[in-house]
Write a protein that holds these residues in place. Structure first.
Motif, short mmCIF file in Angstrom:
data_model
loop_
_atom_site.label_atom_id
_atom_site.label_comp_id
_atom_site.label_asym_id
_atom_site.label_seq_id
_atom_site.Cartn_x
_atom_site.Cartn_y
_atom_site.Cartn_z
N LYS A 1 -69.14 -14.23 2.02
CA LYS A 1 -70.25 -15.14 1.72
C LYS A 1 -70.19 -15.62 0.27
O LYS A 1 -70.29 -16.80 -0.02
CB LYS A 1 -71.57 -14.40 1.99
CG LYS A 1 -72.68 -15.33 2.46
CD LYS A 1 -73.95 -14.56 2.79
CE LYS A 1 -73.77 -13.57 3.97
NZ LYS A 1 -74.90 -12.61 4.05
N GLU A 2 -69.99 -14.66 -0.63
CA GLU A 2 -70.04 -14.99 -2.06
C GLU A 2 -68.86 -15.87 -2.49
O GLU A 2 -69.01 -16.80 -3.28
CB GLU A 2 -70.07 -13.71 -2.91
CG GLU A 2 -71.36 -12.92 -2.78
CD GLU A 2 -72.58 -13.70 -3.28
OE1 GLU A 2 -72.47 -14.39 -4.31
OE2 GLU A 2 -73.63 -13.64 -2.60
N PHE A 3 -67.66 -15.53 -1.96
CA PHE A 3 -66.48 -16.33 -2.33
C PHE A 3 -66.60 -17.76 -1.79
O PHE A 3 -66.07 -18.70 -2.38
CB PHE A 3 -65.19 -15.68 -1.82
CG PHE A 3 -64.63 -14.62 -2.74
CD1 PHE A 3 -64.44 -14.88 -4.09
CD2 PHE A 3 -64.27 -13.37 -2.26
CE1 PHE A 3 -63.90 -13.91 -4.95
CE2 PHE A 3 -63.74 -12.40 -3.10
CZ PHE A 3 -63.56 -12.67 -4.44
N ALA A 4 -67.28 -17.90 -0.63
CA ALA A 4 -67.40 -19.23 -0.02
C ALA A 4 -68.28 -20.14 -0.87
O ALA A 4 -68.09 -21.35 -0.92
CB ALA A 4 -67.97 -19.11 1.39
N LYS A 5 -69.27 -19.50 -1.55
CA LYS A 5 -70.11 -20.29 -2.47
C LYS A 5 -69.24 -20.84 -3.58
O LYS A 5 -68.30 -20.19 -4.03
CB LYS A 5 -71.18 -19.40 -3.11
CG LYS A 5 -72.31 -18.99 -2.20
CD LYS A 5 -73.32 -18.16 -2.99
CE LYS A 5 -74.26 -17.44 -2.05
NZ LYS A 5 -75.02 -16.40 -2.76
N ASN A 6 -69.55 -21.98 -4.07
CA ASN A 6 -68.83 -22.59 -5.20
C ASN A 6 -67.35 -22.84 -4.93
O ASN A 6 -66.60 -23.16 -5.84
CB ASN A 6 -68.89 -21.74 -6.47
CG ASN A 6 -70.26 -21.23 -6.78
OD1 ASN A 6 -71.23 -21.98 -6.62
ND2 ASN A 6 -70.37 -19.99 -7.19
N ARG A 7 -66.92 -22.63 -3.70
CA ARG A 7 -65.49 -22.86 -3.46
C ARG A 7 -65.30 -24.34 -3.18
O ARG A 7 -65.84 -24.88 -2.22
CB ARG A 7 -65.04 -22.03 -2.26
CG ARG A 7 -63.53 -21.94 -2.10
CD ARG A 7 -63.20 -21.11 -0.87
NE ARG A 7 -61.77 -21.10 -0.58
CZ ARG A 7 -60.93 -20.15 -0.97
NH1 ARG A 7 -61.36 -19.13 -1.67
NH2 ARG A 7 -59.66 -20.21 -0.66
N PRO A 8 -64.53 -25.03 -4.03
CA PRO A 8 -64.37 -26.48 -3.82
C PRO A 8 -63.76 -26.76 -2.45
O PRO A 8 -62.94 -25.97 -1.96
CB PRO A 8 -63.39 -26.88 -4.94
CG PRO A 8 -63.43 -25.78 -5.93
CD PRO A 8 -63.76 -24.54 -5.17
N ALA A 9 -64.17 -27.88 -1.85
CA ALA A 9 -63.72 -28.19 -0.49
C ALA A 9 -62.22 -28.39 -0.41
O ALA A 9 -61.61 -28.16 0.63
CB ALA A 9 -64.45 -29.45 0.00
N ASP A 10 -61.60 -28.80 -1.53
CA ASP A 10 -60.16 -29.08 -1.44
C ASP A 10 -59.29 -27.86 -1.75
O ASP A 10 -58.07 -27.97 -1.80
CB ASP A 10 -59.79 -30.27 -2.36
CG ASP A 10 -60.07 -29.98 -3.82
OD1 ASP A 10 -60.80 -28.99 -4.12
OD2 ASP A 10 -59.58 -30.73 -4.67
N VAL A 11 -59.91 -26.72 -1.96
CA VAL A 11 -59.11 -25.49 -2.08
C VAL A 11 -58.79 -25.01 -0.67
O VAL A 11 -59.70 -24.76 0.12
CB VAL A 11 -59.86 -24.39 -2.87
CG1 VAL A 11 -59.13 -23.06 -2.77
CG2 VAL A 11 -60.01 -24.80 -4.33
N PRO A 12 -57.51 -24.93 -0.34
CA PRO A 12 -57.17 -24.62 1.05
C PRO A 12 -57.57 -23.19 1.44
O PRO A 12 -57.67 -22.31 0.58
CB PRO A 12 -55.65 -24.77 1.09
CG PRO A 12 -55.19 -24.69 -0.31
CD PRO A 12 -56.32 -25.13 -1.18
N ASP A 13 -57.76 -23.02 2.73
CA ASP A 13 -58.05 -21.70 3.27
C ASP A 13 -56.74 -20.91 3.36
O ASP A 13 -55.66 -21.46 3.16
CB ASP A 13 -58.68 -21.85 4.65
CG ASP A 13 -59.74 -20.77 4.87
OD1 ASP A 13 -59.73 -19.80 4.09
OD2 ASP A 13 -60.54 -20.92 5.79
N ALA A 14 -56.84 -19.63 3.66
CA ALA A 14 -55.64 -18.82 3.82
C ALA A 14 -54.82 -19.36 4.99
O ALA A 14 -55.38 -19.71 6.03
CB ALA A 14 -56.03 -17.38 4.07
#
Lengths: 211, 361
Positions: free
Chosen positions: B333-346
């Motif tokens: 939950k916390e890492f998802a916050k503030n994560r820019p949309a263009d940073v790819p997922d694993a």
């Protein structure tokens, strides 16, 4: 003009220690030979003894040791003084120079750096440890070792004897030679670690193959 | 973001009572931990590869194949696969085979290994460590992407019209991470190929890895794979938890003090201050792990070392319950916050297949 940065390493164990005393005398003699401002950092390895041992075990330095290592690598010159144990530098002294290279396998980080070597011992018969053990260590590290190395035996702290021609004179000569090296051409700059581009790394393998 | 565990697979006596598992017990324990990882909602299980005692996992794909058959969602990986001493042809085949059996739930982390004597056991020379890593991976990369390979190199016999079988599942090779503790050359290699970079930061201070990861990110962008922020980064972590912090410290201290890697060195307190090791409450683990993104940027994979230094299986399973129930859900939950949309997922197999389809159009 930037002050000249000197790092003085003393591996003396007792407090007060004659090794430290000798280090201090070499430092002030060096200052006297220089007409620019000098910034001196004294490192008592005794205070870093367990950090150095931990570095051996974990392969990385504590914050305090890292700070000392960085200062040593960035110094314009080093005064290194060790007691002689078993005909050589003390284990603590050697260990410090062993962990100096924790972040790299590059043993030339001291290349071209003026180093004044000096030692203390329980008898004058230990004096050649400077030439047989301590000088080769720094030669291996590509340092510019001052020709005169200073050894102080117990009698040197008094009047000396027929064989010892005055500690003060030897200190003055060594400091003078050291100062000349410091005043000379700028110390070999530490090159920042640069990455070889990958294509070049691949190409290097191919070239080797063709030869 | 992927969360998981990685194991070294050491057989170490429990320092509190001298009990030492047999090789069979340790191997089965590793499997138990993998199954547990899936059960508690983790994404990844990664096994080390070692060829000397006191380590047991010499044959990662055998173990991962067995685990694949007993899991449904768990992604199977390595930490690390030795790119220096394994024949790249055999790596290409083994992991493609595993990929088919596991329906794509496979990636791998390549490393050089750190034990000099291993090299001659496999006909190699440690002085060639970096060149071997470079040449072997260049071949592995080709074998997975070209059906028919002609190849000549410095370290193995040439190949003529060679096809490694089976071909990668759906024509998409397993995702590759390059693991490193100290080599900028490996960061550069990962960046060149646009592969992932896993910094095994668990035993060393933060500053060192900031430099290494930044180098990887910059070079990733340099080679045109995306922005530095889009580079694929994985990190290690090492934790021991109890509800009360003091209980965790008391229980873990003898394991810490005698641990093969850092035991008999700095104190637990000094080591936790300098490295990612956290011994304390689940909240303390959450707090410390969240600082990783501040130091290293948004990243894609977090692996924890849980079973080592002789910790009994029962205790490790309790740790994994805490990790799965109390730590990872909050971290997600916390890492998802503030994560820019263009940073790819694993990266996953499904996602790589998608990318390939998109690129083909």
């Amino acid at each position: 003009m930037e002050p000249l940065k000197l790092v003085v390493i003393s591996a003396g164990l007792s407090q007060p220690s004659s090794t430290r005393l000798l280090a201090d005398r070499l430092t002030s003699a060096t200052r006297r030979h220089l007409d620019q401002s000098v910034e001196v950092r004294i490192v008592e390895l005794r205070e870093l003894a367990s950090d150095i041992a931990h570095n051996m075990v974990t392969s990385f330095p504590s914050a305090a040791l890292r700070d000392t290592i960085e200062a040593t690598l960035a110094a314009d010159g080093i005064i290194a003084v060790t007691p002689v144990f078993n005909a050589s530098y003390s284990g603590l002294f050697k260990s410090f120079f062993d962990v100096l290279f924790f972040d790299t396998a590059d043993e030339t980080l001291l290349a071209g750096k003026p180093v004044l070597i000096s030692a203390t011992g329980g008898t004058a018969r230990h004096s050649l440890a400077l030439e047989h053990a301590i000088r080769p260590l720094f030669s291996y590290l590509h340092a510019m070792v001052v020709p005169t190395a200073v050894f102080a035996a117990p009698e040197d702290w008094g009047e000396g004897d027929a064989q010892t021609q005055g500690l003060a004179r030897r200190i003055a000569r060594a400091a003078g030679e050291f100062a000349e090296l410091l005043k000379g051409k700028p110390v070999h700059e530490r090159t920042k670690e640069t990455v070889v581009p990958f294509a070049q790394q691949l190409a290097a393998l191919r070239d080797e193959k063709q030869n | 973001m992927h969360f998981g565990i990685f194991t070294v697979g050491d057989v170490t006596p429990d320092p509190t009572n001298g009990t030492e598992p047999t090789e069979a017990e340790r191997i089965k324990a590793m499997v138990t931990l993998a199954l547990k990882a899936e059960e508690v909602g983790l994404d990844v299980f990664a096994t080390g590869e070692h060829h000397n005692p006191p380590f047991v996992p010499s044959s990662p794909t055998t173990m991962l194949g067995y685990i694949a058959a007993r899991t449904k969602t768990l992604l199977l990986s390595t930490s690390t696969t030795l790119i220096t001493t394994n024949d790249p042809v055999k790596i290409a085949e083994d992991y493609a085979m595993l990929q088919h059996l596991a329906d794509g739930r496979v990636d791998l982390m390549l490393g050089r290994g750190n034990t000099g004597p291993v090299y001659p056991w496999f006909g190699q020379d440690i002085r060639n460590g970096i060149p071997l890593a470079i040449e072997n991976y260049a071949l592995l990369h080709k074998l997975w992407r070209e059906d028919i390979v002609d190849w000549k190199g410095k370290f193995r016999t040439p190949l003529q019209s060679f096809t490694s079988t089976p071909r990668p599942l759906d024509g998409v090779p397993p995702f590759v991470w390059h693991g490193s503790i100290r080599s900028p050359e490996i960061a550069e290699q990962a960046a060149y190929y646009g592969d992932g970079f896993f910094a095994n930061n668990i035993f060393w201070p933060r500053e060192h890895f900031v430099a290494l990861i930044n180098l990887y990110r910059e070079r990733y962008a340099h080679y045109g794979h995306g922005t530095p922020e889009q580079a694929i980064v994985g990190l290690g972590g090492q934790v021991f938890m109890r509800k009360n912090s003091q209980d965790a410290v008391r229980e873990f201290r003898p394991y810490f003090d005698n641990a093969p890697v850092y035991g008999h060195g700095p104190s637990l307190e000094e080591f936790t201050a300098e490295t990612p090791l956290t011994v304390g409450s689940p909240q303390e683990v959450i707090d410390k792990t969240l600082t990783f993104a501040e130091s290293f940027g948004h990243y894609q994979r977090q692996l924890f070392l849980m079973d080592h230094a002789g910790l009994p299986l029962k205790v490790v399973l309790e740790q994994m319950d805490l990790l799965g129930e109390q730590v990872v859900p909050v971290l997600r939950k916390e890492f998802a916050k503030n994560r820019p949309a263009d940073v790819p997922d694993a990266p996953t197999h499904a996602q790589l297949v998608n990318t390939q389809l998109t690129n083909a159009k």
